[in-house]
Motif scaffolding. Structure first.
Motif, PDB file in Angstrom:
ATOM      1  N   GLN A  64      54.886 -13.954   6.211  1.00  0.00           N
ATOM      2  CA  GLN A  64      55.924 -14.318   6.989  1.00  0.00           C
ATOM      3  C   GLN A  64      55.627 -14.697   8.512  1.00  0.00           C
ATOM      4  N   GLN A  67      54.348 -18.157   8.552  1.00  0.00           N
ATOM      5  CA  GLN A  67      55.470 -19.086   8.086  1.00  0.00           C
ATOM      6  C   GLN A  67      56.270 -19.276   9.384  1.00  0.00           C
ATOM      7  N   GLU A  68      56.439 -18.068  10.078  1.00  0.00           N
ATOM      8  CA  GLU A  68      57.735 -18.122  11.324  1.00  0.00           C
ATOM      9  C   GLU A  68      56.912 -19.016  12.237  1.00  0.00           C
TER      10      GLU A  68
END
Length: 162
Positions: A64, A67-68
């Motif tokens: 995550q 991806q951020e």
């Protein structure tokens, strides 16, 4: 008969004084059953065996974050791709090149960077960019170094029509 207990919370209530909360007796068994059910539910939801839950959650959190970071990079590239269009035709206001536009597709944190990059592209002049998002507005002004003795970005923003 032995008494079962399970600590449930611990906190500081004053300097040198701690509060310890626990469940006892059958409450301990109920809490244990709730914890077991929670672990089973997480294991099923994450499709991972119980011993692997921490590793699976850590991996998912790392993914995550990555991806951020990638999304932030793509947003920044998309915002900077607008610089050429924004700097293309500045208006002349009392002999000063001025770019004043409402922009879309950027967030407030990138608005300043976009204004600075647009200012660099036009060289000498003033850049005022606005953004409307989620019922809020953001306005950024940038004045080139050669004009800062005559113009103040903060005053430009304050005098902007509301």
């Amino acid at each position: 008969m032995s008494v079962c207990s399970k600590l449930s919370a611990e906190s500081s209530i004053a300097s040198g004084i701690r509060r310890i909360e626990a469940v006892t007796g059958f409450g301990t068994y109920a809490r244990l059953e709730d914890d077991e059910n929670l672990l089973d539910e997480l294991s099923h939801l994450l499709r991972a065996p119980r011993p692997e839950l921490v590793r699976t959650i850590t991996r998912m959190m790392d993914e995550q974050r990555q991806q951020e970071s990638e999304l932030e990079s793509l947003k920044r590239k998309a915002a900077n791709s607008q610089v050429g269009n924004l700097a293309g035709a500045p208006k002349d206001v009392k002999g000063v090149p001025v770019v004043a536009r409402k922009v879309a597709g950027v967030d407030a944190s990138m608005l300043r960077e976009l204004a600075e990059n647009t200012g660099t592209k036009i060289g000498s002049g003033v850049v005022v960019l606005g953004l409307a998002s989620e019922g809020k507005a953001a306005l950024v002004a940038s004045v080139s170094a050669d004009l800062q003795n005559r113009l103040h970005a903060g005053k430009i923003v304050k005098k902007s029509p509301k």
